[in-house]
Write a protein that holds these residues in place. Structure first.
Motif, PDB file in Angstrom:
ATOM      1  N   UNK A   1       0.816  -1.209   0.000  1.00  0.00           N
ATOM      2  CA  UNK A   1       0.000   0.000   0.000  1.00  0.00           C
ATOM      3  C   UNK A   1       0.856   1.269   0.000  1.00  0.00           C
ATOM      4  N   UNK A   2       2.006   1.210   0.641  1.00  0.00           N
ATOM      5  CA  UNK A   2       2.913   2.374   0.627  1.00  0.00           C
ATOM      6  C   UNK A   2       3.313   2.708  -0.806  1.00  0.00           C
ATOM      7  N   UNK A   3       3.621   1.680  -1.596  1.00  0.00           N
ATOM      8  CA  UNK A   3       4.005   1.902  -2.994  1.00  0.00           C
ATOM      9  C   UNK A   3       2.807   2.361  -3.807  1.00  0.00           C
ATOM     10  N   UNK A   4       1.649   1.805  -3.525  1.00  0.00           N
ATOM     11  CA  UNK A   4       0.437   2.225  -4.243  1.00  0.00           C
ATOM     12  C   UNK A   4       0.158   3.710  -4.008  1.00  0.00           C
ATOM     13  N   UNK A   5       0.256   4.150  -2.769  1.00  0.00           N
ATOM     14  CA  UNK A   5       0.005   5.562  -2.457  1.00  0.00           C
ATOM     15  C   UNK A   5       0.998   6.466  -3.179  1.00  0.00           C
TER      16      UNK A   5
ATOM     17  N   UNK B   1       4.721 -13.262 -11.413  1.00  0.00           N
ATOM     18  CA  UNK B   1       4.242 -12.981 -10.058  1.00  0.00           C
ATOM     19  C   UNK B   1       4.115 -11.463  -9.859  1.00  0.00           C
ATOM     20  N   UNK B   2       2.930 -11.030  -9.471  1.00  0.00           N
ATOM     21  CA  UNK B   2       2.726  -9.593  -9.320  1.00  0.00           C
ATOM     22  C   UNK B   2       1.550  -9.323  -8.389  1.00  0.00           C
ATOM     23  N   UNK B   3       1.518  -8.109  -7.871  1.00  0.00           N
ATOM     24  CA  UNK B   3       0.368  -7.607  -7.126  1.00  0.00           C
ATOM     25  C   UNK B   3      -0.100  -6.345  -7.843  1.00  0.00           C
ATOM     26  N   UNK B   4      -1.351  -6.347  -8.273  1.00  0.00           N
ATOM     27  CA  UNK B   4      -1.897  -5.208  -9.012  1.00  0.00           C
ATOM     28  C   UNK B   4      -2.204  -4.064  -8.057  1.00  0.00           C
ATOM     29  N   UNK B   5      -1.820  -2.851  -8.457  1.00  0.00           N
ATOM     30  CA  UNK B   5      -2.054  -1.655  -7.647  1.00  0.00           C
ATOM     31  C   UNK B   5      -3.243  -0.845  -8.152  1.00  0.00           C
ATOM     32  N   UNK B   6      -3.429  -0.814  -9.467  1.00  0.00           N
ATOM     33  CA  UNK B   6      -4.535  -0.048 -10.034  1.00  0.00           C
ATOM     34  C   UNK B   6      -4.559  -0.201 -11.537  1.00  0.00           C
ATOM     35  N   UNK B   7      -5.755  -0.026 -12.100  1.00  0.00           N
ATOM     36  CA  UNK B   7      -5.956  -0.214 -13.531  1.00  0.00           C
ATOM     37  C   UNK B   7      -5.866   1.110 -14.285  1.00  0.00           C
ATOM     38  N   UNK B   8      -5.603   0.981 -15.564  1.00  0.00           N
ATOM     39  CA  UNK B   8      -5.666   2.140 -16.442  1.00  0.00           C
ATOM     40  C   UNK B   8      -7.124   2.519 -16.693  1.00  0.00           C
ATOM     41  N   UNK B   9      -7.337   3.713 -17.190  1.00  0.00           N
ATOM     42  CA  UNK B   9      -8.660   4.153 -17.604  1.00  0.00           C
ATOM     43  C   UNK B   9      -8.943   3.657 -19.022  1.00  0.00           C
ATOM     44  N   UNK B  10     -10.212   3.429 -19.367  1.00  0.00           N
ATOM     45  CA  UNK B  10     -10.555   2.977 -20.715  1.00  0.00           C
ATOM     46  C   UNK B  10     -10.571   4.150 -21.699  1.00  0.00           C
TER      47      UNK B  10
END
Length: 236
Positions: free
Chosen positions: A62-66, A176-185
Motif C-alpha cells: 500500500x505504501x508503494x500504491x500511495x 508474479x505480481x500484485x496489481x495496484x490499479x488499472x488504467x482508464x478505458x
C-alpha cells in the motif's frame, strides 16, 4: 525453465513493458470491460486461484500504491482497496478464457477442489518468499512485479502454476505480481504515456513478501474489487 532463466525472463518482461510505453501504446481491451470512464470498476465475472497477502505485506504494497497514485493523480482508475491485494497463481474462467463462462465456472469448482487436495499433500505446510522487482506495466494495470527468492521458492511456485495449467491452459509464463490499479478505458496522450513511463522507472523500492501456500484460495469475482472466497487449501 531453470531458475536463473526464469529470473532473466521476468526482468526482460518488465523492461519491455516499460519501454513499450511509446506513442503507439494503447491499453488492453480488457480495461474497457473492467473499468468505466470515471475510474470505477464495472461488473466483470470470473474465478481465479490466488494467495492473499498477509496484513504486514499488504502495508508494504500500500505504501508503494500511495506513492504511485500521488505521482499519477487522475491518470489511473480508482485505487484498489488494500484488502484486494493478492498474488494470482492462475487465472481460470473469465470472458477471455471461456466460451461459456457460467458453464466453465460451474464445472471448475469440483475440479479445483481435487487439485487443492493434491496440493495440500505437497505444500500444506510450505511458505515461499518473493522479492520485489519494481513496478511494471501490465497493459491493463500497473503492478509490483516479484520473483522467487531462491530455487525452492521458484520450484513450489512453478509447480503449482503447472498443475493449474493442466486444468485450464493459458500457455503463458507466470508473472508474479500484485496489481495496484488499472488504467482508464481511453486513449492516453503521448505526454500522459511518458509520465507513466517516467514514474515506473523512477519509483524504486525493495522488500520481501512471504506467502503461506496454505492460504491458497479459490475465488469468484464480481469485479476487480469484489472477490468472494469459495474455499482455501487450509479448508480442504
Amino acid at each position: 525453465m531453470e531458475y536463473n532463466d526464469y529470473i532473466n525472463e521476468l526482468n526482460k518482461i518488465k523492461k519491455d513493458s516499460i519501454n513499450g510505453l511509446n506513442k503507439d501504446w494503447k491499453v488492453l481491451e480488457s480495461v474497457y470491460l473492467k473499468v468505466n470512464e470515471n475510474g470505477e470498476y464495472k461488473k466483470f465475472i470470473g474465478n481465479t486461484v490466488v494467495i492473499p497477502l498477509n496484513n504486514e505485506d499488504k502495508k508494504k504494497v500500500q505504501i508503494i500504491q500511495k506513492l504511485l497514485y500521488s505521482e499519477l493523480n487522475g491518470i489511473l482508475a480508482n485505487e484498489l482497496p488494500e484488502e484486494t491485494f493478492h498474488l494470482t497463481i492462475h487465472d481460470l474462467c473469465n470472458y477471455f478464457t471461456a466460451d461459456n463462462l457460467e458453464k466453465c465456472m460451474k464445472n471448475s469448482e469440483n475440479t479445483i477442489k481435487e487439485v487443492f487436495r493434491e496440493l495440500k499433500e505437497i505444500y500444506g505446510n510450505t511458505t515461499i518468499t518473493l522479492n520485489s522487482n519494481g513496478l511494471f506495466n501490465g497493459g491493463a494495470a500497473i503492478g509490483i512485479q516479484f520473483y522467487p527468492k531462491d530455487f525452492p521458492d521458484f520450484n513450489a511456485l512453478i509447480n503449482m502454476y503447472n498443475i493449474f495449467e493442466k486444468v485450464l491452459p493459458l500457455k503463458k509464463i507466470l508473472i508474479p505480481h500484485v496489481t495496484l490499479g488499472y488504467y482508464l478505458p481511453k486513449e492516453y496522450t503521448y505526454d500522459e504515456i511518458q509520465t507513466i513511463k517516467k514514474v515506473l522507472n523512477d519509483i524504486e523500492f525493495s522488500f520481501e513478501i512471504t506467502l503461506s501456500l496454505n492460504a491458497l484460495t479459490f475465488q469468484r469475482f464480481e469485479n476487480m474489487i469484489k472477490y468472494i472466497d469459495l474455499f482455501s487449501l487450509k479448508d480442504i
